[in-house]
Every structure is written in C-alpha cells, then in structure tokens.
Design an enzyme around this catalytic site. Structure first.
Site, PDB file in Angstrom:
ATOM      1  CG  ASP A  93      -1.743   1.199   1.384  1.00  0.00           C
ATOM      2  OD1 ASP A  93      -2.619   1.385   0.523  1.00  0.00           O
ATOM      3  OD2 ASP A  93      -1.520   1.985   2.329  1.00  0.00           O
ATOM      4  CE  LYS A 118       3.207   6.102  11.616  1.00  0.00           C
ATOM      5  NZ  LYS A 118       2.371   7.141  12.131  1.00  0.00           N
ATOM      6  CG  HIS A 124       4.936  11.283   6.424  1.00  0.00           C
ATOM      7  ND1 HIS A 124       4.489  10.296   7.245  1.00  0.00           N
ATOM      8  CD2 HIS A 124       3.908  12.149   6.276  1.00  0.00           C
ATOM      9  CE1 HIS A 124       3.252  10.549   7.586  1.00  0.00           C
ATOM     10  NE2 HIS A 124       2.857  11.671   7.009  1.00  0.00           N
ATOM     11  CG  HIS A 158       3.935  11.928  12.838  1.00  0.00           C
ATOM     12  ND1 HIS A 158       4.977  11.542  12.047  1.00  0.00           N
ATOM     13  CD2 HIS A 158       2.929  11.072  12.549  1.00  0.00           C
ATOM     14  CE1 HIS A 158       4.626  10.497  11.325  1.00  0.00           C
ATOM     15  NE2 HIS A 158       3.387  10.194  11.615  1.00  0.00           N
ATOM     16  CE  LYS A 201      -5.869   7.242  13.548  1.00  0.00           C
ATOM     17  NZ  LYS A 201      -5.292   8.027  12.468  1.00  0.00           N
TER      18      LYS A 201
HETATM   19  P1  NAP Z   1       1.260  -3.743   2.974  1.00  0.00           P
HETATM   20  O1  NAP Z   1       0.291  -3.062   2.082  1.00  0.00           O
HETATM   21  O2  NAP Z   1       0.784  -4.892   3.817  1.00  0.00           O
HETATM   22  O3  NAP Z   1       2.463  -4.261   2.054  1.00  0.00           O
HETATM   23  C1  NAP Z   1       3.459  -5.105   2.538  1.00  0.00           C
HETATM   24  C2  NAP Z   1       4.421  -5.428   1.411  1.00  0.00           C
HETATM   25  O4  NAP Z   1       5.425  -6.297   1.913  1.00  0.00           O
HETATM   26  C3  NAP Z   1       3.778  -6.140   0.225  1.00  0.00           C
HETATM   27  O5  NAP Z   1       4.416  -5.724  -0.958  1.00  0.00           O
HETATM   28  C4  NAP Z   1       4.105  -7.608   0.516  1.00  0.00           C
HETATM   29  O6  NAP Z   1       4.057  -8.345  -0.675  1.00  0.00           O
HETATM   30  C5  NAP Z   1       5.503  -7.469   1.090  1.00  0.00           C
HETATM   31  N1  NAP Z   1       5.901  -8.582   1.937  1.00  0.00           N
HETATM   32  C6  NAP Z   1       5.199  -9.140   2.969  1.00  0.00           C
HETATM   33  N2  NAP Z   1       5.885 -10.178   3.481  1.00  0.00           N
HETATM   34  C7  NAP Z   1       7.036 -10.273   2.780  1.00  0.00           C
HETATM   35  C8  NAP Z   1       8.154 -11.147   2.832  1.00  0.00           C
HETATM   36  N3  NAP Z   1       8.245 -12.151   3.724  1.00  0.00           N
HETATM   37  N4  NAP Z   1       9.155 -10.963   1.958  1.00  0.00           N
HETATM   38  C9  NAP Z   1       9.102  -9.958   1.051  1.00  0.00           C
HETATM   39  N5  NAP Z   1       8.083  -9.100   0.946  1.00  0.00           N
HETATM   40  C10 NAP Z   1       7.055  -9.261   1.808  1.00  0.00           C
HETATM   41  O7  NAP Z   1       1.966  -2.736   3.973  1.00  0.00           O
HETATM   42  P2  NAP Z   1       2.150  -1.145   3.787  1.00  0.00           P
HETATM   43  O8  NAP Z   1       0.919  -0.466   4.253  1.00  0.00           O
HETATM   44  O9  NAP Z   1       2.642  -0.862   2.427  1.00  0.00           O
HETATM   45  O10 NAP Z   1       3.260  -0.835   4.892  1.00  0.00           O
HETATM   46  C11 NAP Z   1       4.625  -1.106   4.695  1.00  0.00           C
HETATM   47  C12 NAP Z   1       5.426  -0.469   5.833  1.00  0.00           C
HETATM   48  O11 NAP Z   1       5.222   0.942   5.797  1.00  0.00           O
HETATM   49  C13 NAP Z   1       4.997  -0.911   7.229  1.00  0.00           C
HETATM   50  O12 NAP Z   1       6.125  -0.897   8.070  1.00  0.00           O
HETATM   51  C14 NAP Z   1       4.040   0.201   7.670  1.00  0.00           C
HETATM   52  O13 NAP Z   1       3.985   0.320   9.077  1.00  0.00           O
HETATM   53  C15 NAP Z   1       4.721   1.396   7.048  1.00  0.00           C
HETATM   54  N6  NAP Z   1       3.827   2.539   6.809  1.00  0.00           N
HETATM   55  C16 NAP Z   1       2.785   2.412   5.961  1.00  0.00           C
HETATM   56  C17 NAP Z   1       1.963   3.516   5.716  1.00  0.00           C
HETATM   57  C18 NAP Z   1       0.818   3.440   4.757  1.00  0.00           C
HETATM   58  O14 NAP Z   1       0.197   4.478   4.519  1.00  0.00           O
HETATM   59  N7  NAP Z   1       0.507   2.294   4.175  1.00  0.00           N
HETATM   60  C19 NAP Z   1       2.220   4.723   6.373  1.00  0.00           C
HETATM   61  C20 NAP Z   1       3.305   4.819   7.236  1.00  0.00           C
HETATM   62  C21 NAP Z   1       4.101   3.711   7.439  1.00  0.00           C
HETATM   63  P3  NAP Z   1       3.911  -9.967  -0.667  1.00  0.00           P
HETATM   64  O15 NAP Z   1       2.804 -10.294   0.260  1.00  0.00           O
HETATM   65  O16 NAP Z   1       3.649 -10.309  -2.101  1.00  0.00           O
HETATM   66  O17 NAP Z   1       5.227 -10.477  -0.209  1.00  0.00           O
END
Ligand code: NAP
EC number: 1.1.1.49
Length: 483
Positions: free
Chosen positions: A21, A148, A178, A240, A331
């Site tokens: 995401d 984070k 960010h 933040h 929120k």
């Molecule tokens: P997400 O949507 O669940 O995506 C996770 C990603 O990691 C997917 O591409 C997944 O693909 C991959 N992944 C999971 N297990 C894996 C493994 N064993 N080996 C390799 N790749 C793997 O999570 P997200 O929301 O993008 O968040 C990612 C990070 O950013 C987290 O630490 C989150 O706390 C942080 N974050 C996110 C946001 C936000 O707005 N989304 C904001 C601030 C911080 P596969 O399942 O195909 O492996």
C-alpha cells in the site's frame, strides 16, 4: 521565480514491499513525479521486491495503475510515464527465505548509489538487513530506509536499532518520519534560524504557550486491528508531534548539518519532564453520523486504546522554563488540520482602553491543508469610533507566495527519498532520538496500563473529549479551533 531542480546521482533503489500500500500510494507515485521534474537521472533504476510472483510487465502495470490513481491528472504525461516504467524491474523475493536474493545481487550495478527501502512490516527489517549483508548486496555506501513504526516501546526500538546496527552504520540508516519532509516544517527552521526577528522573542520571557495539533477526520476503519495495538500516543505523539515539538523548542544548531540538528533535537527530548496524570486526556470516538465508533472499528468492544490524546508538556531548560506545550492529536475530529501555534505574551502594559483587553500575537505554522504561516498582529480597527483594536493575520500562504515554483515542490515522501539518494540525513531520525522519545513515552503508557485507564468517549466531528477543553481552561487558556 524559477524552479531549480538539481538531479541527484544515478541510483539503484530497491523497494522491499514494492507491491504494498505505501509503495503504491506514496513511494512510486513520488518517484514518478521526481522523474517528471527531471530530478531522477534517466539511467537510475527502481527494483520492486516482494513475495508475489510477478513479471516486470505485471509490476509495471500495477505501478501504472498507482500513478493513474495517486498522481494528479495534469501530471500524468504519457511519454514520461512510459519512460519511468522502463526504469522498473521486479524480483520475487522472500525476506525470510532464500528466493530471489542471488537474482537481486546480479541486478545491482557497481558505482551507483544503492538504496534499499524497507516498505514492509517492521518484523521483517532484521531479516532483510541480514540477507542483504549475507549475500554481499549492500556495500559500505548503501543506504537503508526504514518506515514507522520504529518499535512500540524502548525495548523493541533498542532491539531494532541493534539488529540494524549489526549490518549498517548509523550513517547508512534513514528512519523516515514523513512530517519532517513537509515544506512548512523545513520552513519553520528557515524562519527561526535565518531571521533575526523571532529568535530574541523565542523564549519563556515572551512566549505564553505553544499548541501543536494534528487532527484527522478519518477513523481507523480498515486498519482497526493494527491501530488497536498502537493508539494515538504510539502512532502520532512519540514520532510526529515529538518531532514538531523539537523543531520549535531546539536551540540553534551550529550548522545546518544532520548531526548538529539532531543533537539539538535530542537535547529537547531529554529535557522533557515526565507528564503528570492530570495533564493527559485520552479519548475514543463514539459512534455517530451513521458510522460505527472506535470499538467497532477496532473489533474490540473492550478496547482501552486511545484514538485521541491531549497532553500538557513541560521542557526543563532555561529557554522554556514555565512555558507549557499543549499537544493534541485524534481521529474522527471536526476537520483535517495540522498546525503549530506559538502564542506570545501580552505587552507588559496596556495603553489602549479597548474593550477586548487582550493583545495577542500568535505565529501559526500550518502543515496541512493550506501549508503556510500566519502571524496574527494587533492593528487599529479601520474607521471612526476611537482606538479600537483588532487582530489580523500577516499571511504567508506558500501556495500564493511560491506559486511559480510550487508546481515542482516535492511532497514529503519525494523530498525524503531524494535526500536518501543525496546522502543527507538531516530530516531523518537518529537512533538515539527514537530511543529517547520512547524513554519519555513509555512511563505514560505504562501508567495507563497499570491503572487500566479508560479513554473518554467523544463525538465524531467534535474537537475531542470535554476533559481536553478543561486541560486548557484550568490554565486560563483555550485551544484554537480545529478547522
Ligand atoms: P502492505 O500493504 O501490507 O504491504 C506489505 C508489502 O510487503 C507487500 O508488498 C508484501 O508483498 C511485502 N511482503 C510481505 N511479506 C514479505 C516477505 N516475507 N518478503 C518480502 N516481501 C514481503 O503494507 P504497507 O501499508 O505498504 O506498509 C509497509 C510499511 O510501511 C509498514 O512498516 C508500515 O507500518 C509502514 N507505513 C505504511 C503507511 C501506509 O500508509 N501504508 C504509512 C506509514 C508507514 P507480498 O505479500 O507479495 O510479499
């Protein structure tokens, strides 16, 4: 005014979690915008890595979809998108397994900047760091970017720092917050340290109090299970709001240099006094407006997690003796608004007999929406009728003032990723900063847990719980309206 986009060095950027995401919403659209602006050199490459068995073409199609969804239409240039997509390669990799690592190693080029963005769950950071090192993929010039949350308390943050430190030096680790990448946040430093105007007044003698507000209209719908283990204190205040507080309260660094800035921020965190229970208000949004309340969103009817927190914070040093910092975040509030308001003291002697009786200067630094700064000053109310005073804003809205360059002003993620490539850590949190922030936050959270503290319900669309208003009222102050 002319835009000055200086291209960064050629790079190979690997995004672990390239299908997730965050990558879809922020990282990849941000990189496309930098490509469009001419900041990303043509022969740079972006490598997506996740477990999904995708081909290059399939990942590129996903990224094209993300650009279509998250980049404004007027920035969607067909030729540029095609050029950007050509820089993209995908490697199926398991962070916890053996798949994909040798292929990734083959793809990495010599003599270009290597950056690894850990856009995956924090539980995988250590696994990825270990494998990058075991396979000889990371070299002494490589950088890693970690998202984070950085730990959920001091113990876990220390453990994470230790895991990363086994394979990377502190100078290679970029911990993203960010908020620090926002234009106005950096302008806050410019305003404070590039003008003589404010610094002489920036102390207890002249400042009455500071308010920091980060209000959201959204609830935790869709990520309630994750949020319920975190809460506003861990999710927002520890990182933040703490960073914003540091930028307001820090001493001028000797130079605008990563460690000089971060040294000064660290001193602020270490000078924070423990917060008394009566100076904290926790809240949880109730059901309303046809929407379920927090407990239902979190799928936990007995949840004691706060979706709102307000605190009165004190800094024990000479500059800030006796100046309260009021922090609040929540929120499902009435508006989406992030701002810092520095309220100055009244003039020492009133010469005007106007009915208002208060003559207040407030510097408002607005982070979102409508980034900008406003300095509220007193003037004479126009027209006849004697000397009546009114408060008006001196306006510095960046959208207006910087209209010609704002086209190319990068958003927070874009700027931070380019800083990683440039090797500039100023806007990233250092390990000791994060640990100091947890050391201050932990006792507060432990206090709630030991008392089984129950957050106060508040109405969605409101300004938060009633007790938060009282937190200010009892000091003879009031919160600024959230709008
Ligand atoms: P997400 O949507 O669940 O995506 C996770 C990603 O990691 C997917 O591409 C997944 O693909 C991959 N992944 C999971 N297990 C894996 C493994 N064993 N080996 C390799 N790749 C793997 O999570 P997200 O929301 O993008 O968040 C990612 C990070 O950013 C987290 O630490 C989150 O706390 C942080 N974050 C996110 C946001 C936000 O707005 N989304 C904001 C601030 C911080 P596969 O399942 O195909 O492996």
């Amino acid at each position: 005014m002319v835009s000055r986009v200086i291209p960064v060095d050629v790079f190979d950027l690997v995004i672990f979690g390239g299908t997730g995401d965050l990558a879809r919403r922020k990282v990849l659209p941000g990189l496309y915008r930098r490509f469009l602006a001419g900041q990303m050199p043509e022969d740079s490459r972006i490598i997506g890595a996740a477990r999904g068995e995708l081909t290059d073409a399939e990942w590129r199609a996903q990224v094209a979809g993300a650009i279509a969804e998250f980049v404004p239409k007027e920035k969607q240039d067909k030729t540029a998108i095609a050029g950007f997509l050509e820089r993209l390669t995908y490697v199926p990799i398991d962070a916890r397994g053996t798949t994909g690592w040798e292929r990734l190693k083959e793809l990495m080029r010599e003599n270009v900047v290597r950056a690894f963005y850990f856009s995956v769950a924090p539980g995988l950071f250590g696994d990825i760091a270990q494998r990058l090192s075991d396979h000889g993929i990371a070299d002494a010039w490589s950088r890693i970017v970690v998202e984070k949350p950085f730990g959920r308390d001091l113990t876990s943050a220390r453990a994470l720092n230790e895991v990363l430190a086994r394979h990377f030096t502190e100078a290679q680790i970029y911990r993203i917050d960010h908020y620090l990448g926002k234009e106005t946040v950096q302008n806050l430093m410019a305003v404070r340290f590039a003008n003589i105007l404010f610094e002489p007044l920036w102390k207890a003698e002249y400042i009455d109090h500071v308010q920091i507000t980060v209000a959201e209209t959204v609830g935790v719908d869709g990520r309630g299970a994750y949020y319920d283990k975190s809460g506003a204190m861990r999710d927002m205040v520890q990182n933040h709001l703490m960073q914003l507080l540091c930028l307001i309260a820090m001493e001028p660094p000797w130079h605008f240099d990563p460690d000089a800035v971060r040294d000064e921020k660290l001193k602020v965190i270490r000078a924070l006094k423990p917060v008394l229970a009566q100076d904290i208000v926790r809240g949880q949004y109730a059901a309303g407006g046809g929407e379920p309340g927090y407990a239902e969103h979190a799928e936990n009817s007995a949840s004691r997690t706060e979706s709102y927190v307000a605190l009165k914070v004190a800094i024990s040093n000479w500059r800030w003796q006796g100046v309260p910092f009021y922090l609040r975040t929540g929120k499902r509030l009435r508006a989406r608004a992030s701002e810092i308001a520095v309220t100055f003291k009244q003039p020492p002697h009133a010469i005007f007999d106007d009915a208002k009786g208060w003559h207040e200067n407030v510097l408002v630094i607005r982070l979102q929406p409508d980034e900008g700064m406003h300095l509220w000053v007193m003037i004479k109310e126009p027209g006849p009728g004697g000397m009546r005073l009114m408060q008006v804003p001196l306006d510095m809205s960046f959208a207006d003032a910087l209209a010609e360059v704002s086209e190319d002003v990068p958003d927070a993620y874009e700027r931070l990723i380019m800083d990683v490539i440039r090797g500039n850590q100023t806007l990233f949190m250092r390990g000791d900063e994060v640990e100091a922030a947890w050391a201050w936050t932990d006792p507060i959270i432990e206090g709630w847990e030991s008392r089984d503290d129950r957050p106060q319900l508040y109405d969605p669309g409101s300004s938060g719980p009633e007790d938060a208003l009282m937190l200010m009222h009892r000091d003879g102050r009031r919160w600024r309206e959230i709008r």
